[in-house]
Design a protein around this motif. Structure first.
Motif, PDB file in Angstrom:
ATOM      1  N   PHE A  34       0.638  -1.293   0.049  1.00  0.00           N
ATOM      2  CA  PHE A  34      -0.116  -0.144  -0.018  1.00  0.00           C
ATOM      3  C   PHE A  34       0.794   1.450  -0.098  1.00  0.00           C
ATOM      4  N   ALA A  35       2.080   1.256   0.157  1.00  0.00           N
ATOM      5  CA  ALA A  35       2.854   2.254   0.171  1.00  0.00           C
ATOM      6  C   ALA A  35       2.791   2.684  -1.439  1.00  0.00           C
ATOM      7  N   TYR A  36       2.544   4.147  -1.592  1.00  0.00           N
ATOM      8  CA  TYR A  36       2.707   4.734  -2.935  1.00  0.00           C
ATOM      9  C   TYR A  36       1.508   3.972  -3.785  1.00  0.00           C
ATOM     10  N   ALA A  37       0.694   3.588  -3.288  1.00  0.00           N
ATOM     11  CA  ALA A  37      -0.426   2.793  -4.021  1.00  0.00           C
ATOM     12  C   ALA A  37      -1.577   3.731  -4.860  1.00  0.00           C
ATOM     13  N   ILE A  38      -1.804   2.989  -5.795  1.00  0.00           N
ATOM     14  CA  ILE A  38      -2.647   3.863  -6.826  1.00  0.00           C
ATOM     15  C   ILE A  38      -4.009   2.991  -7.142  1.00  0.00           C
ATOM     16  N   TRP A  39      -5.199   4.079  -6.930  1.00  0.00           N
ATOM     17  CA  TRP A  39      -6.570   3.355  -7.459  1.00  0.00           C
ATOM     18  C   TRP A  39      -6.955   4.143  -8.883  1.00  0.00           C
ATOM     19  N   GLU A  40      -7.183   3.583  -9.984  1.00  0.00           N
ATOM     20  CA  GLU A  40      -7.584   4.188 -11.230  1.00  0.00           C
ATOM     21  C   GLU A  40      -9.013   3.680 -11.200  1.00  0.00           C
ATOM     22  N   LEU A  41      -9.838   4.701 -10.939  1.00  0.00           N
ATOM     23  CA  LEU A  41     -11.385   4.495 -11.060  1.00  0.00           C
ATOM     24  C   LEU A  41     -12.062   4.978 -12.389  1.00  0.00           C
ATOM     25  N   SER A  42     -12.609   4.007 -13.244  1.00  0.00           N
ATOM     26  CA  SER A  42     -13.306   4.248 -14.478  1.00  0.00           C
ATOM     27  C   SER A  42     -14.680   4.742 -14.247  1.00  0.00           C
ATOM     28  N   PRO A  43     -15.192   5.315 -15.482  1.00  0.00           N
ATOM     29  CA  PRO A  43     -16.501   5.966 -15.391  1.00  0.00           C
ATOM     30  C   PRO A  43     -17.260   4.571 -15.259  1.00  0.00           C
ATOM     31  N   ASN A  44     -17.187   3.622 -15.777  1.00  0.00           N
ATOM     32  CA  ASN A  44     -18.122   2.513 -15.821  1.00  0.00           C
ATOM     33  C   ASN A  44     -18.336   1.402 -14.319  1.00  0.00           C
ATOM     34  N   ARG A  45     -17.594   2.022 -13.410  1.00  0.00           N
ATOM     35  CA  ARG A  45     -17.397   1.503 -11.801  1.00  0.00           C
ATOM     36  C   ARG A  45     -16.284   0.384 -11.838  1.00  0.00           C
ATOM     37  N   ARG A  46     -15.788   0.404 -12.590  1.00  0.00           N
ATOM     38  CA  ARG A  46     -14.530  -0.556 -12.409  1.00  0.00           C
ATOM     39  C   ARG A  46     -13.450   0.045 -11.947  1.00  0.00           C
ATOM     40  N   PHE A  47     -12.439  -0.699 -11.076  1.00  0.00           N
ATOM     41  CA  PHE A  47     -11.118   0.026 -10.852  1.00  0.00           C
ATOM     42  C   PHE A  47      -9.948  -0.916 -10.962  1.00  0.00           C
ATOM     43  N   ARG A  48      -8.721  -0.242 -10.996  1.00  0.00           N
ATOM     44  CA  ARG A  48      -7.556  -0.999 -11.162  1.00  0.00           C
ATOM     45  C   ARG A  48      -6.849  -0.405  -9.679  1.00  0.00           C
ATOM     46  N   PHE A  49      -6.380  -1.478  -9.039  1.00  0.00           N
ATOM     47  CA  PHE A  49      -5.171  -1.302  -8.040  1.00  0.00           C
ATOM     48  C   PHE A  49      -3.840  -1.456  -8.307  1.00  0.00           C
ATOM     49  N   LEU A  50      -3.133  -0.434  -8.362  1.00  0.00           N
ATOM     50  CA  LEU A  50      -1.602  -0.849  -8.794  1.00  0.00           C
ATOM     51  C   LEU A  50      -0.852  -0.323  -7.637  1.00  0.00           C
ATOM     52  N   THR A  51      -0.043  -1.669  -7.205  1.00  0.00           N
ATOM     53  CA  THR A  51       0.938  -1.313  -6.264  1.00  0.00           C
ATOM     54  C   THR A  51       2.193  -1.036  -6.932  1.00  0.00           C
ATOM     55  N   THR A  52       3.036  -0.303  -6.075  1.00  0.00           N
ATOM     56  CA  THR A  52       4.527  -0.104  -6.744  1.00  0.00           C
ATOM     57  C   THR A  52       5.669  -0.788  -5.848  1.00  0.00           C
ATOM     58  N   CYS A  53       5.173  -1.722  -4.893  1.00  0.00           N
ATOM     59  CA  CYS A  53       6.069  -2.725  -4.132  1.00  0.00           C
ATOM     60  C   CYS A  53       6.830  -3.694  -5.058  1.00  0.00           C
ATOM     61  N   GLY A  54       8.282  -3.286  -4.945  1.00  0.00           N
ATOM     62  CA  GLY A  54       9.054  -4.099  -5.621  1.00  0.00           C
ATOM     63  C   GLY A  54       8.936  -5.551  -5.426  1.00  0.00           C
ATOM     64  N   ARG A  55       8.258  -6.056  -4.234  1.00  0.00           N
ATOM     65  CA  ARG A  55       8.080  -7.389  -4.111  1.00  0.00           C
ATOM     66  C   ARG A  55       6.818  -7.927  -4.979  1.00  0.00           C
ATOM     67  N   GLU A  56       5.988  -6.998  -5.289  1.00  0.00           N
ATOM     68  CA  GLU A  56       4.732  -7.430  -6.301  1.00  0.00           C
ATOM     69  C   GLU A  56       5.291  -7.332  -7.557  1.00  0.00           C
ATOM     70  N   GLN A  57       6.069  -6.705  -7.946  1.00  0.00           N
ATOM     71  CA  GLN A  57       6.638  -6.472  -9.358  1.00  0.00           C
ATOM     72  C   GLN A  57       5.670  -5.665 -10.424  1.00  0.00           C
ATOM     73  N   GLY A  58       4.860  -4.605  -9.669  1.00  0.00           N
ATOM     74  CA  GLY A  58       3.993  -3.801 -10.615  1.00  0.00           C
ATOM     75  C   GLY A  58       2.794  -4.840 -10.642  1.00  0.00           C
ATOM     76  N   GLN A  59       2.240  -5.685  -9.810  1.00  0.00           N
ATOM     77  CA  GLN A  59       1.113  -6.277  -9.892  1.00  0.00           C
ATOM     78  C   GLN A  59       0.044  -5.432  -9.874  1.00  0.00           C
ATOM     79  N   THR A  60      -1.323  -5.660 -10.750  1.00  0.00           N
ATOM     80  CA  THR A  60      -2.635  -5.048 -10.597  1.00  0.00           C
ATOM     81  C   THR A  60      -3.529  -5.957 -10.212  1.00  0.00           C
ATOM     82  N   TRP A  61      -4.561  -5.447  -9.546  1.00  0.00           N
ATOM     83  CA  TRP A  61      -5.743  -6.285  -9.310  1.00  0.00           C
ATOM     84  C   TRP A  61      -6.835  -5.215  -9.836  1.00  0.00           C
ATOM     85  N   VAL A  62      -8.098  -5.944 -10.239  1.00  0.00           N
ATOM     86  CA  VAL A  62      -9.062  -5.059 -10.602  1.00  0.00           C
ATOM     87  C   VAL A  62     -10.388  -5.608  -9.857  1.00  0.00           C
ATOM     88  N   GLY A  63     -11.187  -4.701 -10.071  1.00  0.00           N
ATOM     89  CA  GLY A  63     -12.519  -4.667  -9.408  1.00  0.00           C
ATOM     90  C   GLY A  63     -13.512  -3.797  -9.582  1.00  0.00           C
TER      91      GLY A  63
END
Length: 171
Positions: free
Chosen positions: A33-62
């Motif tokens: 969650f350090a330096y985390a990003i939530w990208e919220l689209s108009p169609n009520r979907r979102f992407r959660f992007l982590t900058t954690c080196g351990r996660e290697q840029g993984q993205t979750w969607v919901g």
């Protein structure tokens, strides 16, 4: 703006974490969650992007829903843990995330101040800016071993990071 062109939200810095979980789990979520990003689209979907080196840029969607000035995300999961975030978009902007960690369903509460709220779908641009600010490389596996079965010499890899100290990596 959210309904027309979307919204990108960022939380710079380390989050405040409270809960009754193992230090290793708290360290992972602190990095996630350090330096985390939530990208919220108009169609009520979102992407959660982590900058954690351990996660290697993984993205979750919901999906998300809007309740007044709050955005509530659907549950996301990784390594068996499930989390839901509530973003408060009216000043003072903030995000609170509830994490449930199996097997005993321990809980973790993550609080952060949102430092960037921008119109548009700019998650990748935010990632480019934030990723260099979260250089934590939590270990993925135990230390390597030599051919003789002894732990490999890692003296050159001296790291003094509080998250690694929590993990008890011994480095």
């Amino acid at each position: 703006k959210l309904r027309d062109e979307g919204l990108t939200v960022g939380a710079e810095g380390l989050p405040e974490i409270r809960g009754s979980v193992a230090p290793e789990v708290a360290a992972r979520f602190s990095c996630r969650f350090a330096y985390a990003i939530w990208e919220l689209s108009p169609n009520r979907r979102f992407r959660f992007l982590t900058t954690c080196g351990r996660e290697q840029g993984q993205t979750w969607v919901g999906a998300y829903e809007i309740r007044g000035t709050q955005v509530i995300t659907s549950a996301l999961s990784a390594e068996g843990a499930r989390w839901t975030s509530v973003l408060q978009l009216q000043k003072p902007t903030s995000v609170q995330t509830e994490v449930v960690v199996p097997p005993d369903e321990a809980s973790l509460r993550i609080r952060q101040k949102l430092t960037a709220v921008r119109p548009g779908m700019n998650g990748d641009a935010f990632f480019g800016v934030f990723s260099g600010k979260n250089p934590v490389q939590l270990p993925k596996a135990p230390s390597p071993v030599s051919a003789s079965g002894e732990p490999a010499d890692t003296a050159d890899e001296e790291v003094s990071d509080p998250l690694l100290d929590l993990l008890g990596s011994g480095r």
